[in-house]
Design a protein around this motif. Sequence first.
Motif, PDB file in Angstrom:
ATOM      1  N   ASP A  58     -17.859 -11.177 -46.977  1.00 33.51           N
ATOM      2  CA  ASP A  58     -17.812  -9.937 -46.190  1.00 33.51           C
ATOM      3  C   ASP A  58     -19.209  -9.525 -45.726  1.00 33.51           C
ATOM      4  O   ASP A  58     -19.690  -8.427 -46.000  1.00 33.51           O
ATOM      5  N   GLU A  59     -19.845 -10.412 -44.975  1.00 33.09           N
ATOM      6  CA  GLU A  59     -21.218 -10.184 -44.525  1.00 33.09           C
ATOM      7  C   GLU A  59     -21.334 -10.056 -43.011  1.00 33.09           C
ATOM      8  O   GLU A  59     -22.405 -10.242 -42.450  1.00 33.09           O
ATOM      9  N   ALA A  60     -20.234  -9.716 -42.333  1.00 31.19           N
ATOM     10  CA  ALA A  60     -20.272  -9.647 -40.868  1.00 31.19           C
ATOM     11  C   ALA A  60     -21.264  -8.609 -40.361  1.00 31.19           C
ATOM     12  O   ALA A  60     -21.815  -8.751 -39.268  1.00 31.19           O
ATOM     13  N   ALA A  61     -21.513  -7.554 -41.135  1.00 34.78           N
ATOM     14  CA  ALA A  61     -22.412  -6.491 -40.680  1.00 34.78           C
ATOM     15  C   ALA A  61     -23.866  -6.947 -40.619  1.00 34.78           C
ATOM     16  O   ALA A  61     -24.636  -6.472 -39.783  1.00 34.78           O
ATOM     17  N   VAL A  62     -24.273  -7.869 -41.506  1.00 34.20           N
ATOM     18  CA  VAL A  62     -25.688  -8.269 -41.548  1.00 34.20           C
ATOM     19  C   VAL A  62     -25.931  -9.653 -40.967  1.00 34.20           C
ATOM     20  O   VAL A  62     -27.065  -9.998 -40.636  1.00 34.20           O
ATOM     21  N   LEU A  63     -24.884 -10.459 -40.826  1.00 38.11           N
ATOM     22  CA  LEU A  63     -25.056 -11.847 -40.397  1.00 38.11           C
ATOM     23  C   LEU A  63     -25.760 -11.991 -39.039  1.00 38.11           C
ATOM     24  O   LEU A  63     -26.611 -12.887 -38.885  1.00 38.11           O
ATOM     25  N   ASP A  85     -18.114 -19.430 -47.040  1.00 40.15           N
ATOM     26  CA  ASP A  85     -17.406 -18.166 -46.803  1.00 40.15           C
ATOM     27  C   ASP A  85     -16.455 -17.892 -47.966  1.00 40.15           C
ATOM     28  O   ASP A  85     -15.356 -18.444 -48.034  1.00 40.15           O
ATOM     29  N   ASP A  86     -16.883 -17.010 -48.859  1.00 43.53           N
ATOM     30  CA  ASP A  86     -16.181 -16.778 -50.122  1.00 43.53           C
ATOM     31  C   ASP A  86     -15.078 -15.724 -49.954  1.00 43.53           C
ATOM     32  O   ASP A  86     -15.200 -14.584 -50.398  1.00 43.53           O
ATOM     33  N   GLY A  87     -13.993 -16.115 -49.279  1.00 41.08           N
ATOM     34  CA  GLY A  87     -12.823 -15.244 -49.165  1.00 41.08           C
ATOM     35  C   GLY A  87     -13.063 -13.965 -48.400  1.00 41.08           C
ATOM     36  O   GLY A  87     -12.481 -12.917 -48.726  1.00 41.08           O
ATOM     37  N   SER A  88     -13.879 -14.023 -47.375  1.00 36.88           N
ATOM     38  CA  SER A  88     -14.178 -12.810 -46.600  1.00 36.88           C
ATOM     39  C   SER A  88     -12.944 -12.309 -45.861  1.00 36.88           C
ATOM     40  O   SER A  88     -12.089 -13.087 -45.429  1.00 36.88           O
ATOM     41  N   THR A  92     -16.322 -13.099 -41.483  1.00 35.08           N
ATOM     42  CA  THR A  92     -17.666 -13.655 -41.676  1.00 35.08           C
ATOM     43  C   THR A  92     -17.759 -15.096 -41.190  1.00 35.08           C
ATOM     44  O   THR A  92     -18.699 -15.464 -40.472  1.00 35.08           O
ATOM     45  N   GLY A  93     -16.790 -15.936 -41.557  1.00 34.09           N
ATOM     46  CA  GLY A  93     -16.841 -17.344 -41.175  1.00 34.09           C
ATOM     47  C   GLY A  93     -16.781 -17.541 -39.678  1.00 34.09           C
ATOM     48  O   GLY A  93     -17.559 -18.320 -39.100  1.00 34.09           O
ATOM     49  N   GLU A  94     -15.848 -16.835 -39.019  1.00 33.84           N
ATOM     50  CA  GLU A  94     -15.711 -16.952 -37.561  1.00 33.84           C
ATOM     51  C   GLU A  94     -16.975 -16.474 -36.853  1.00 33.84           C
ATOM     52  O   GLU A  94     -17.444 -17.093 -35.888  1.00 33.84           O
ATOM     53  N   LEU A  95     -17.551 -15.369 -37.363  1.00 36.89           N
ATOM     54  CA  LEU A  95     -18.775 -14.849 -36.755  1.00 36.89           C
ATOM     55  C   LEU A  95     -19.919 -15.845 -36.916  1.00 36.89           C
ATOM     56  O   LEU A  95     -20.712 -16.045 -35.989  1.00 36.89           O
ATOM     57  N   ALA A  96     -20.013 -16.503 -38.063  1.00 33.65           N
ATOM     58  CA  ALA A  96     -21.072 -17.489 -38.281  1.00 33.65           C
ATOM     59  C   ALA A  96     -20.974 -18.625 -37.267  1.00 33.65           C
ATOM     60  O   ALA A  96     -21.991 -19.059 -36.704  1.00 33.65           O
ATOM     61  N   ARG A  97     -19.748 -19.090 -37.020  1.00 29.65           N
ATOM     62  CA  ARG A  97     -19.568 -20.166 -36.029  1.00 29.65           C
ATOM     63  C   ARG A  97     -19.955 -19.691 -34.628  1.00 29.65           C
ATOM     64  O   ARG A  97     -20.579 -20.430 -33.859  1.00 29.65           O
ATOM     65  N   VAL A 110     -19.523 -24.295 -41.912  1.00 29.97           N
ATOM     66  CA  VAL A 110     -18.907 -23.134 -42.555  1.00 29.97           C
ATOM     67  C   VAL A 110     -17.708 -23.632 -43.339  1.00 29.97           C
ATOM     68  O   VAL A 110     -16.834 -24.316 -42.790  1.00 29.97           O
ATOM     69  N   THR A 111     -17.651 -23.285 -44.616  1.00 30.88           N
ATOM     70  CA  THR A 111     -16.610 -23.843 -45.477  1.00 30.88           C
ATOM     71  C   THR A 111     -16.174 -22.824 -46.515  1.00 30.88           C
ATOM     72  O   THR A 111     -16.998 -22.046 -46.995  1.00 30.88           O
ATOM     73  N   PRO A 112     -14.882 -22.810 -46.870  1.00 31.98           N
ATOM     74  CA  PRO A 112     -14.418 -21.932 -47.952  1.00 31.98           C
ATOM     75  C   PRO A 112     -14.500 -22.655 -49.300  1.00 31.98           C
ATOM     76  O   PRO A 112     -14.273 -23.862 -49.374  1.00 31.98           O
ATOM     77  N   PRO A 113     -14.809 -21.936 -50.400  1.00 37.98           N
ATOM     78  CA  PRO A 113     -14.913 -22.599 -51.696  1.00 37.98           C
ATOM     79  C   PRO A 113     -13.617 -22.598 -52.490  1.00 37.98           C
ATOM     80  O   PRO A 113     -13.505 -23.302 -53.494  1.00 37.98           O
ATOM     81  N   GLY A 114     -12.631 -21.803 -52.068  1.00 41.25           N
ATOM     82  CA  GLY A 114     -11.443 -21.618 -52.895  1.00 41.25           C
ATOM     83  C   GLY A 114     -11.709 -20.588 -53.983  1.00 41.25           C
ATOM     84  O   GLY A 114     -12.843 -20.159 -54.198  1.00 41.25           O
ATOM     85  N   GLU A 115     -10.680 -20.201 -54.679  1.00 37.52           N
ATOM     86  CA  GLU A 115     -10.819 -19.198 -55.732  1.00 37.52           C
ATOM     87  C   GLU A 115     -11.592 -19.757 -56.921  1.00 37.52           C
ATOM     88  O   GLU A 115     -11.362 -20.894 -57.326  1.00 37.52           O
ATOM     89  N   PRO A 116     -12.532 -18.968 -57.472  1.00 34.44           N
ATOM     90  CA  PRO A 116     -13.291 -19.463 -58.622  1.00 34.44           C
ATOM     91  C   PRO A 116     -12.414 -19.597 -59.856  1.00 34.44           C
ATOM     92  O   PRO A 116     -11.571 -18.742 -60.123  1.00 34.44           O
TER      93      PRO A 116
END
Length: 397
Positions: A58-63, A85-88, A92-97, A110-116
């Motif tokens: 959830d870093e779209a505001a600062v990315l 992109d940790d479950g944003s 966040t992921g789309e904005l990074a691309r 840009v890649t998701p890690p899955g649930e820890p």
Amino acid sequence: MGQTARVSVFTWTAAVSLAAWLWLLLCQGFFWRTDVRLPPRREPAEWPDVCVVVPARDEAAVLPLSLPSLLAQDYPGRAEVFLVDDGSTDGTGELARELAARHGGLPLTVTPPGEPPAGWTGKLWAVRHGITLARARGPEYLLLTDADIAHEQDSLRLLVAAARTGGFDVVSQMARLRVESLWERLVVPAFVYFFAQLYPFRRIGRKGSRTAAAAGGCVLLRADTAERARIPDAIRHAVIDDVALARAVKGAGGHVWLGLADRVDSVRPYPRLHDLWRMVSRSAYAQLRHNPLLLLGTVAGLALVYLVPPAAVLAGAAGGSTPTVLAGAAAWLVMTATYLPMLRYYRQPPWLAPLLPFTAFLYLLMTVDSAVQHYRGRGAAWKGRTYARPDAVTDEG
């Protein structure tokens, strides 16, 4: 007789506080100096490969303020960025691309890690996922940096040159935090000042020293050292992951350097006291290893070192005790003088320095609140995740 006894107690307490400040001034690694910057360096004949790992939730505001600076790195060798992109839920992921397509620069994945899984904090699970992908490229160095950190164009090459020249396994810079609102001016420089007091930068960089710390926003790490120290697996449960990382590296025989940054900045705003309170209280009790005795000692220490000097001045003036006033004023003066270099580093006015006891009182309350939240079973909270008490549930996702 009773009045004399009270004055004597105040005088002796103020004298102990003054003695503590003189010890801190001279014997705590000159923590108050702000001249520990990137060490001497020379450019290598051949630039090593580097992979940059950015955990983001959830870093779209600062990315938009940070990611383009990473992609624009003027690095002579091969470098690549992995944003995990940790479950944003804010795109966040789309904005990074989109930012990568718009600005170009270093390759971005840009890649998701899955649930820890159980026993992992979400951020470190994301870091593990990014490091796993990066290792497939065979880099010599990993740059672990947060999604709110903006780097000047030559940041990566300066970090690598410093690591190569000094033979460091970790080169970490404490990013200059944002200081714009009133509460940021009061709290943020003190945050870095207190950190340096706990972990004097000069001692961290000294070979053989047991003092270990890093600043999670900017950590250049040798890839083979990460494997040898089992990073991040060995610190998978850590809430204060940067200090844990440095300890793991030193425990594996690595050489760590930490200093203040000139060209690395955090763009995350903390406009309200509530925002800063959450930043500190989420991990303060974890710093004390969830130990009630350490909490009591910390509260007593903060009171003695930071609150007694102004209290002694007031009590001594009210009671007509010149020795109490002098001891309290001297301790307050030393405190103020040691804080001035940090205020200069943050380009803040010197009149904030005498207010450090008030800020320390806020940190005392934040630390107590961190313990209260812990014993209420809430654990540390960050980015919508709550990390359970270590003596309770083990699932930290």
